[in-house]
Design a protein around this motif. Structure first.
Motif, PDB file in Angstrom:
ATOM      1  N   PRO A   1      41.315  34.105  45.354  1.00 40.44           N
ATOM      2  CA  PRO A   1      42.610  34.835  45.899  1.00 40.44           C
ATOM      3  C   PRO A   1      44.155  34.313  44.706  1.00 40.44           C
ATOM      4  CG  PRO A   1      41.833  35.045  47.914  1.00 40.44           C
ATOM      5  CD  PRO A   1      41.129  34.531  46.705  1.00 40.44           C
ATOM      6  N   GLU A   2      43.721  32.481  44.416  1.00 36.20           N
ATOM      7  CA  GLU A   2      44.522  32.077  43.464  1.00 36.20           C
ATOM      8  C   GLU A   2      44.879  32.973  42.683  1.00 36.20           C
ATOM      9  OE1 GLU A   2      41.518  28.906  44.169  1.00 36.20           O
ATOM     10  OE2 GLU A   2      43.272  28.145  42.810  1.00 36.20           O
ATOM     11  N   LEU A   3      43.594  33.913  42.109  1.00 33.36           N
ATOM     12  CA  LEU A   3      44.007  33.939  40.506  1.00 33.36           C
ATOM     13  C   LEU A   3      44.717  35.135  40.289  1.00 33.36           C
ATOM     14  CD1 LEU A   3      39.773  34.525  39.671  1.00 33.36           C
ATOM     15  CD2 LEU A   3      41.552  32.338  39.394  1.00 33.36           C
ATOM     16  N   ALA A   4      45.382  35.650  41.497  1.00 31.44           N
ATOM     17  CA  ALA A   4      46.408  37.105  41.938  1.00 31.44           C
ATOM     18  C   ALA A   4      47.395  36.216  41.164  1.00 31.44           C
ATOM     19  CB  ALA A   4      46.193  37.312  43.208  1.00 31.44           C
ATOM     20  N   ALA A   5      47.748  34.920  41.324  1.00 29.44           N
ATOM     21  CA  ALA A   5      48.929  34.459  40.502  1.00 29.44           C
ATOM     22  C   ALA A   5      49.209  34.540  39.076  1.00 29.44           C
ATOM     23  CB  ALA A   5      49.387  33.342  41.098  1.00 29.44           C
ATOM     24  N   TYR A   6      47.779  34.451  38.697  1.00 24.25           N
ATOM     25  CA  TYR A   6      48.066  34.774  37.125  1.00 24.25           C
ATOM     26  C   TYR A   6      47.855  36.145  36.592  1.00 24.25           C
ATOM     27  CZ  TYR A   6      47.717  29.829  37.485  1.00 24.25           C
ATOM     28  OH  TYR A   6      47.813  28.342  38.360  1.00 24.25           O
ATOM     29  N   GLY A   7      47.581  37.060  37.141  1.00 21.16           N
ATOM     30  CA  GLY A   7      47.889  37.921  36.953  1.00 21.16           C
ATOM     31  C   GLY A   7      46.481  39.002  37.304  1.00 21.16           C
ATOM     32  N   VAL A   8      45.643  38.491  37.915  1.00 22.44           N
ATOM     33  CA  VAL A   8      44.225  38.748  37.600  1.00 22.44           C
ATOM     34  C   VAL A   8      44.265  40.372  38.389  1.00 22.44           C
ATOM     35  CG1 VAL A   8      41.729  38.454  38.077  1.00 22.44           C
ATOM     36  CG2 VAL A   8      42.988  37.008  37.122  1.00 22.44           C
ATOM     37  N   ASP A   9      43.597  41.233  38.613  1.00 21.10           N
ATOM     38  CA  ASP A   9      43.906  42.337  39.650  1.00 21.10           C
ATOM     39  C   ASP A   9      41.994  41.990  40.174  1.00 21.10           C
ATOM     40  OD1 ASP A   9      43.591  45.781  39.569  1.00 21.10           O
ATOM     41  OD2 ASP A   9      41.825  44.379  40.663  1.00 21.10           O
TER      42      ASP A   9
ATOM     43  N   LEU B   1      42.111  25.611  35.140  1.00 24.49           N
ATOM     44  CA  LEU B   1      43.793  26.515  35.893  1.00 24.49           C
ATOM     45  C   LEU B   1      44.851  26.102  35.589  1.00 24.49           C
ATOM     46  CD1 LEU B   1      43.548  29.170  37.733  1.00 24.49           C
ATOM     47  CD2 LEU B   1      43.417  27.723  39.874  1.00 24.49           C
ATOM     48  N   SER B   2      45.238  24.406  36.050  1.00 17.98           N
ATOM     49  CA  SER B   2      46.168  23.787  35.816  1.00 17.98           C
ATOM     50  C   SER B   2      47.206  23.936  34.499  1.00 17.98           C
ATOM     51  CB  SER B   2      46.532  22.647  36.217  1.00 17.98           C
ATOM     52  OG  SER B   2      45.603  21.963  34.965  1.00 17.98           O
ATOM     53  N   LEU B   3      46.354  24.251  33.734  1.00 15.96           N
ATOM     54  CA  LEU B   3      46.655  25.126  32.041  1.00 15.96           C
ATOM     55  C   LEU B   3      47.301  26.025  31.834  1.00 15.96           C
ATOM     56  CD1 LEU B   3      44.127  23.002  29.613  1.00 15.96           C
ATOM     57  CD2 LEU B   3      46.415  21.787  31.043  1.00 15.96           C
ATOM     58  N   LEU B   4      47.401  27.248  33.208  1.00 15.62           N
ATOM     59  CA  LEU B   4      47.498  28.307  32.492  1.00 15.62           C
ATOM     60  C   LEU B   4      48.936  28.422  32.798  1.00 15.62           C
ATOM     61  CD1 LEU B   4      44.279  30.371  34.312  1.00 15.62           C
ATOM     62  CD2 LEU B   4      45.088  28.732  31.692  1.00 15.62           C
ATOM     63  N   ARG B   5      49.520  29.699  32.655  1.00 11.30           N
ATOM     64  CA  ARG B   5      51.221  30.012  32.912  1.00 11.30           C
ATOM     65  C   ARG B   5      50.837  31.017  33.657  1.00 11.30           C
ATOM     66  NH1 ARG B   5      52.777  29.315  26.769  1.00 11.30           N
ATOM     67  NH2 ARG B   5      53.452  26.858  27.139  1.00 11.30           N
ATOM     68  N   PRO B   6      50.989  31.127  34.991  1.00 10.62           N
ATOM     69  CA  PRO B   6      51.362  32.239  35.818  1.00 10.62           C
ATOM     70  C   PRO B   6      51.937  33.139  35.522  1.00 10.62           C
ATOM     71  CG  PRO B   6      51.948  30.051  37.056  1.00 10.62           C
ATOM     72  CD  PRO B   6      52.017  29.307  35.880  1.00 10.62           C
ATOM     73  N   GLY B   7      51.859  34.264  35.592  1.00 11.20           N
ATOM     74  CA  GLY B   7      52.281  35.798  35.417  1.00 11.20           C
ATOM     75  C   GLY B   7      52.167  35.727  34.050  1.00 11.20           C
ATOM     76  N   ALA B   8      51.289  34.779  32.880  1.00 11.36           N
ATOM     77  CA  ALA B   8      51.469  35.409  31.625  1.00 11.36           C
ATOM     78  C   ALA B   8      49.190  35.391  31.558  1.00 11.36           C
ATOM     79  CB  ALA B   8      51.520  34.302  30.809  1.00 11.36           C
ATOM     80  N   PRO B   9      49.299  36.657  31.928  1.00 10.53           N
ATOM     81  CA  PRO B   9      47.663  37.196  31.375  1.00 10.53           C
ATOM     82  C   PRO B   9      47.188  37.080  29.657  1.00 10.53           C
ATOM     83  CG  PRO B   9      48.758  39.408  32.576  1.00 10.53           C
ATOM     84  CD  PRO B   9      49.455  37.537  32.568  1.00 10.53           C
ATOM     85  N   ALA B  10      48.537  37.186  28.835  1.00  8.19           N
ATOM     86  CA  ALA B  10      48.246  37.454  27.678  1.00  8.19           C
ATOM     87  C   ALA B  10      47.356  35.806  26.991  1.00  8.19           C
ATOM     88  CB  ALA B  10      48.686  38.472  26.797  1.00  8.19           C
ATOM     89  N   ASP B  11      48.357  34.527  27.617  1.00 13.51           N
ATOM     90  CA  ASP B  11      48.379  33.272  26.770  1.00 13.51           C
ATOM     91  C   ASP B  11      46.768  33.130  26.012  1.00 13.51           C
ATOM     92  OD1 ASP B  11      50.145  30.868  27.647  1.00 13.51           O
ATOM     93  OD2 ASP B  11      47.766  30.708  28.296  1.00 13.51           O
TER      94      ASP B  11
END
Ligand code: SF4
Length: 315
Positions: free
Chosen positions: A10-18, A38-48
């Motif tokens: 479920p925590e992947l949903a925070a990063y825009g993952v369906d 995972l800690s390097l990713l920006r929540p809500g920015a799937p094209a990062d």
């Protein structure tokens, strides 16, 4: 790897993952990443650029004509002995592990990970070493997989020493993305032990300047300070590093931490990664533009795999 993030959690949903899409992708190409990645990713920015490499995408499920899991028939090549293959006269490939810390979404071996025969037991190691000894033209051993740095210190050091002590061997090369995806795995003790033979070289894979974090810098410094040359093999990836600005920042950043920018690989025509491919024309223009921006010491060679060729081909 007890803390690995595996599957459509479920925590992947925070990063825009369906999550429904992620479930379907996971079925074909497993999802796996480290809490660090995972800690390097920006929540809500799937094209990062970092998210594109780490998070599942619907495009992985599109079957492009002519693309297969194994376009160069790697799996069809017979092993010389369990876990050891020879593609070139002076080098052998030893499969040291069948998993990686992160299942990179752009991996050219994504359909094959976990399927290779791996040198695991002492008798398999002894058999591989004996095979090399019986073939004195072999002067370089590449430990790959999967990622050899997922082995315990004891097993990795034992494997390296088993080959390095052969007088015919000039280099034991370790292919690993751990300095990028799980840098805390590289400790000063491990680096010192690997450096003892003075034959170990490390090839890693930074694809974007933001991967050069303080943790990654420390990991690379441990290796370099232990006398281990570290080189970088970038994969040219659409949306990640297909601009001269991104490549310049990456190469300059690597030189700053004493990691040699060595190769930029074009993506092989592998199923599940078509959305990452950059055209040959665009790659050539990037190579030219980069050469005008950065000195030769930090300028990687742009190369591609060609079936049956005895070396990487300059593009
Ligand atoms: S570390 Fe390398 S082999 Fe492993 S998944 Fe990533 S790209 Fe593939």
């Amino acid at each position: 790897m007890r803390h690995a993030v595996v599957g459509p959690v479920p925590e992947l949903a925070a990063y825009g993952v369906d999550l429904d899409m992620a479930e379907r992708v996971h079925h074909r190409y497993p999802i796996r990443l480290t809490p660090y990645a995972l800690s390097l990713l920006r929540p809500g920015a799937p094209a990062d650029p970092l998210a594109l490499q780490a998070l599942p995408a619907a495009a992985e499920l599109i079957d492009e004509p002519g693309m297969t899991a194994d376009p160069f028939h790697e799996t069809a090549q017979a092993a010389c002995c369990h876990g050891l293959k020879q593609r070139f006269p002076d080098r052998v490939l030893v499969m040291a592990h069948d998993q990686c810390a992160m299942a990179c979404r752009h991996c050219t071996r994504k359909g094959l990970l976990g399927t290779a025969d791996v040198v695991r037991t002492p008798s398999q190691v002894a058999q591989a070493v004996a095979w090399v000894q019986a073939h004195p033209q072999v002067r370089e051993v590449l430990l790959s997989g999967g990622d050899p740095l997922l082995l315990s210190d004891r097993r990795l050091i034992g494997l390296v020493r088993a080959f390095a002590r052969l007088p015919q061997i000039d280099a034991v090369r370790i292919g690993t993305r751990v300095p990028v995806t799980l840098p805390m795995r590289v400790t000063p003790e491990l680096a010192r032990a690997l450096g003892v033979s003075k034959k170990v070289w490390v090839n890693t894979q930074f694809n974007h300047a933001r991967e050069i974090t303080p943790e990654a810098v420390t990991a690379c410094a441990c290796l370099v300070d232990a006398g281990i040359p570290v080189s970088n093999q970038t994969v040219l990836l659409k949306g990640v590093n297909d601009s001269v600005e991104a490549l310049f920042a990456l190469c300059a950043g690597l030189q700053r931490i004493r990691v040699r920018p060595y190769y930029v690989f074009l993506c092989d025509p592998v199923a599940g990664i078509a959305h990452f491919r950059v055209s040959l024309r665009r790659a050539r223009s990037l190579e030219r533009e980069l050469a005008e921006r950065i000195g030769g010491l930090a300028l990687p060679r742009f190369v591609m795999d060609v079936p049956g060729a005895l070396c990487k081909r300059p593009i």
